[in-house]
Scaffold this motif. Structure first.
Motif, PDB file in Angstrom:
ATOM      1  N   LEU A 123       0.849  -1.203   0.000  1.00  0.00           N
ATOM      2  CA  LEU A 123       0.000   0.000   0.000  1.00  0.00           C
ATOM      3  C   LEU A 123       0.881   1.249   0.000  1.00  0.00           C
ATOM      4  O   LEU A 123       0.618   2.218  -0.705  1.00  0.00           O
ATOM      5  CB  LEU A 123      -0.922   0.027   1.221  1.00  0.00           C
ATOM      6  CG  LEU A 123      -1.963  -1.089   1.331  1.00  0.00           C
ATOM      7  CD1 LEU A 123      -2.853  -0.873   2.547  1.00  0.00           C
ATOM      8  CD2 LEU A 123      -2.830  -1.172   0.080  1.00  0.00           C
ATOM      9  N   LEU A 124       1.959   1.212   0.792  1.00  0.00           N
ATOM     10  CA  LEU A 124       2.836   2.384   0.879  1.00  0.00           C
ATOM     11  C   LEU A 124       3.645   2.586  -0.398  1.00  0.00           C
ATOM     12  O   LEU A 124       4.220   3.636  -0.608  1.00  0.00           O
ATOM     13  CB  LEU A 124       3.770   2.261   2.080  1.00  0.00           C
ATOM     14  CG  LEU A 124       3.099   2.553   3.426  1.00  0.00           C
ATOM     15  CD1 LEU A 124       3.996   2.183   4.579  1.00  0.00           C
ATOM     16  CD2 LEU A 124       2.706   4.021   3.525  1.00  0.00           C
ATOM     17  N   LEU A 125       3.698   1.551  -1.238  1.00  0.00           N
ATOM     18  CA  LEU A 125       4.340   1.735  -2.537  1.00  0.00           C
ATOM     19  C   LEU A 125       3.320   2.250  -3.557  1.00  0.00           C
ATOM     20  O   LEU A 125       3.576   2.255  -4.761  1.00  0.00           O
ATOM     21  CB  LEU A 125       4.969   0.425  -3.022  1.00  0.00           C
ATOM     22  CG  LEU A 125       6.152  -0.089  -2.180  1.00  0.00           C
ATOM     23  CD1 LEU A 125       6.561  -1.482  -2.595  1.00  0.00           C
ATOM     24  CD2 LEU A 125       7.342   0.848  -2.264  1.00  0.00           C
ATOM     25  N   GLY A 126       2.146   2.635  -3.057  1.00  0.00           N
ATOM     26  CA  GLY A 126       1.146   3.272  -3.910  1.00  0.00           C
ATOM     27  C   GLY A 126       0.233   2.309  -4.640  1.00  0.00           C
ATOM     28  O   GLY A 126      -0.466   2.707  -5.568  1.00  0.00           O
ATOM     29  N   LYS A 127       0.245   1.038  -4.244  1.00  0.00           N
ATOM     30  CA  LYS A 127      -0.559   0.046  -4.967  1.00  0.00           C
ATOM     31  C   LYS A 127      -1.947  -0.098  -4.337  1.00  0.00           C
ATOM     32  O   LYS A 127      -2.092   0.000  -3.119  1.00  0.00           O
ATOM     33  CB  LYS A 127       0.141  -1.313  -4.965  1.00  0.00           C
ATOM     34  CG  LYS A 127       1.560  -1.293  -5.482  1.00  0.00           C
ATOM     35  CD  LYS A 127       1.639  -0.782  -6.906  1.00  0.00           C
ATOM     36  CE  LYS A 127       3.090  -0.589  -7.330  1.00  0.00           C
ATOM     37  NZ  LYS A 127       3.222   0.159  -8.556  1.00  0.00           N
TER      38      LYS A 127
ATOM     39  N   PRO B  77      -2.794   5.681   2.715  1.00  0.00           N
ATOM     40  CA  PRO B  77      -1.347   5.468   2.639  1.00  0.00           C
ATOM     41  C   PRO B  77      -0.815   5.516   1.203  1.00  0.00           C
ATOM     42  O   PRO B  77       0.295   5.993   0.973  1.00  0.00           O
ATOM     43  CB  PRO B  77      -1.133   4.074   3.222  1.00  0.00           C
ATOM     44  CG  PRO B  77      -2.430   3.623   3.764  1.00  0.00           C
ATOM     45  CD  PRO B  77      -3.478   4.635   3.464  1.00  0.00           C
ATOM     46  N   GLN B  78      -1.644   5.051   0.234  1.00  0.00           N
ATOM     47  CA  GLN B  78      -1.186   5.016  -1.159  1.00  0.00           C
ATOM     48  C   GLN B  78      -0.859   6.403  -1.700  1.00  0.00           C
ATOM     49  O   GLN B  78      -0.070   6.555  -2.610  1.00  0.00           O
ATOM     50  CB  GLN B  78      -2.255   4.403  -2.079  1.00  0.00           C
ATOM     51  CG  GLN B  78      -2.472   2.928  -1.893  1.00  0.00           C
ATOM     52  CD  GLN B  78      -3.647   2.648  -0.996  1.00  0.00           C
ATOM     53  OE1 GLN B  78      -3.844   3.327   0.002  1.00  0.00           O
ATOM     54  NE2 GLN B  78      -4.432   1.633  -1.326  1.00  0.00           N
ATOM     55  N   ARG B 150      10.153   5.150  -5.680  1.00  0.00           N
ATOM     56  CA  ARG B 150       9.204   6.200  -6.083  1.00  0.00           C
ATOM     57  C   ARG B 150       9.735   7.612  -5.851  1.00  0.00           C
ATOM     58  O   ARG B 150       9.022   8.586  -6.033  1.00  0.00           O
ATOM     59  CB  ARG B 150       7.887   6.028  -5.310  1.00  0.00           C
ATOM     60  CG  ARG B 150       7.125   4.796  -5.751  1.00  0.00           C
ATOM     61  CD  ARG B 150       5.644   5.007  -5.564  1.00  0.00           C
ATOM     62  NE  ARG B 150       5.269   5.199  -4.178  1.00  0.00           N
ATOM     63  CZ  ARG B 150       4.123   5.760  -3.797  1.00  0.00           C
ATOM     64  NH1 ARG B 150       3.258   6.199  -4.670  1.00  0.00           N
ATOM     65  NH2 ARG B 150       3.848   5.884  -2.517  1.00  0.00           N
TER      66      ARG B 150
END
Lengths: 225, 291
Positions: A123-127, B77-78, B150
């Motif tokens: 989730l924290l990797l934006g997924k 969080p995303q 990122r």
């Protein structure tokens, strides 16, 4: 002469049941593993019911529900022209309900055994949650999914009570091997009963042999699981 | 600039505790959260990253609001562009080192960052290995590299160095300092290790029972009085030996064992295992207890 139709029917039933349950159980197991809702215990209890209920009880209620005399069966009959009593589709639905815990529980436990931080990291990797489920969580519970598939398949093959109640013993439609054995014994054809029983016996053994050897190999190549 | 003002009730082993924090962190600052376990350090990182919810409060990052409970703003969080390194690394076991990094790429993002990070973290040789085949220190580097794919502005490190041996720890500290500078990150580290804090941080925030008990530079926080030394090192006392009228204190600094001469009054409150600050004023080393 041995009729191979029941064997074909049994395999077809087990195959359909397993596929349907796999599709249903991945989201259901995921939800049961991660939901914080208190009411999920109710769903957990319902899913596990077939483990403790005599198959005849489940079969009896399904028979009542599917019967065109009653509301649900009448609804299906009138609007969709579907009959579930003493038909193969009815048998599949009954099997799906009866084998539900055998697929859901291994998958739910598989999700639970994964470190929570795997999902959080994704989730924290934006997924999104869906992408996380498909690319991170499911690939890491392969062993649990395989266990669910094999248990469901084997359990469906060994089914008797539910099939007898919902399906009866109609050749080429609902007469599976376990029913065929019963019929042959009733008719004193011990030879035929013996052949059917031997086939089921050998099949069950081979299936379990495969599961254990695959599990051993999995745990050697992937110590994290 | 990170502005962090939050309140959250926590259930701890010793009963209910209110986490009540109010601090600001400047851009490119390296800040360490220090405190005993259960004081709320990890929860602070989790609230900042959106993994845990706060009961009440505000978080703004460079004037962008991430959380405002009064206005019911809560970024998932995303959407918070944060690099987070978990205590257990959280590498995806089904993917190789390279795949772990590639997974983190955003849609349409330039892939050269992968090569850059693999080189920077010295992971090229390991790029096709699965996490299960890596050592603790290697996993750590992969986790750090993956978090940076990122190119976020903020790096959160939840006790990432607690599970590796001393030598590896020192090396990893250097990697962290290197990326902190190279990518101009604002970094928040959770750590118990005072030597590590001295080496890495600009600022320390000490948490006690969910509240900030002290904050400032490591010297301000850990030295009872300010020492104006030319050299300062933090170490751990291994041995205290008496020799005629003086004492020899054997101190482990980094991975060097150093002998320091001390008088009887200086060693009075020193014990084996104490963390100490060694400072040298020209020719005269001063030894001071720091916790």
């Amino acid at each position: 002469m041995i009729d191979f139709e029941p064997i074909y029917l049994t395999l077809k039933l087990a195959f359909c049941t397993t596929i349907i349950l796999l599709v249903l159980s991945l989201p259901l197991g995921y939800w049961l593993a991660y939901s914080k809702l208190k009411s999920k215990v109710i769903v957990e209890a319902i899913v596990s019911l077939p483990l403790v209920l005599p198959p005849s009880v489940l079969g009896f209620y399904l028979l009542l529900a599917f019967s065109p005399e009653n509301a649900f069966g009448k609804f299906l009959d009138q609007y969709f022209d579907i009959r579930l009593v003493f038909t193969f589709p009815g048998l599949v639905i009954a099997s799906v309900l009866y084998s539900l815990p055998f697929m859901v529980q291994p998958i739910q436990n598989g999700f639970k055994s994964l470190s929570k931080s795997l999902m959080e990291a994704s989730l924290l990797l934006g997924k999104s949650k869906t992408e996380t489920l498909l690319k991170v969580l499911i690939p890491n519970i392969k062993k649990a999914i395989l266990t669910g598939i094999v248990l469901t398949f084997a359990h469906t093959i060994g089914e008797f009570g539910v099939v007898l109640m919902v399906g009866g013993s109609i050749p080429s439609e609902t007469k599976v091997v376990s029913i065929a054995i019963y019929d042959e014994v009733q008719a004193m054809n011990y030879h035929n009963a013996n052949v059917y029983a031997g086939i089921l016996f050998a099949f069950a053994f081979v299936v379990l042999l495969c599961v254990y050897s695959i599990n051993h190999r999995f745990s050697q190549t992937n110590p994290l699981q | 600039m990170i502005v962090f003002k939050i309140q959250k009730k926590l259930q701890s082993a010793s009963g209910e505790m209110l986490l009540n924090l109010d601090f600001e962190i400047k851009e490119n600052e390296f800040v360490t959260l220090y405190g005993s376990s259960g004081s709320g350090k990890t929860t602070t990182l989790r609230i900042l990253s959106g993994l845990s919810e706060a009961d009440k409060g505000i978080i703004t990052i460079n004037n962008e609001t991430w959380l405002d409970t009064d206005k019911k703003i809560q970024l998932p969080p995303q959407k918070r562009k944060i690099a987070y390194v978990f205590q257990d690394y959280a590498l995806f076991p089904n993917m190789s080192v390279r795949e772990n990094l590639s997974y983190a790429l955003e849609k349409g993002q330039d892939k050269t960052i992968i090569e850059e990070l693999l080189t920077l973290m010295e992971l090229e040789q390991l790029q096709h290995q699965k996490p299960a085949q890596l050592s603790g220190g290697q996993k750590q580097r992969v986790a750090l590299a993956r978090a940076l794919v990122r190119q976020p502005d903020i790096l959160l490190l939840d006790e990432p160095l607690s599970a590796v041996d001393h030598e590896m720890r020192v090396k990893l500290q250097d990697y962290i300092i290197q990326v902190h500078r190279k990518y101009k990150l604002t970094t928040i580290l959770v750590s118990h290790d005072i030597a590590e804090i001295y080496k890495m941080s600009d600022k320390v925030i000490v948490l006690e029972n969910g509240k900030i008990s002290k904050q400032g530079t490591p010297e301000q926080v850990f030295s009872s009085r300010l020492v104006s030394g030319k050299f300062q090192f933090v170490g751990e006392i291994l041995k205290i030996e008496k020799e005629n009228f003086i004492y020899i204190v054997v101190v482990l600094i980094g991975n060097n064992v150093v002998k320091i001469i001390a008088m009887e009054e200086e060693i009075r409150d020193l014990n084996i295992g104490n963390k100490v600050l060694i400072a040298s004023k020209a020719f005269n080393p001063i030894i001071t207890k720091i916790d």
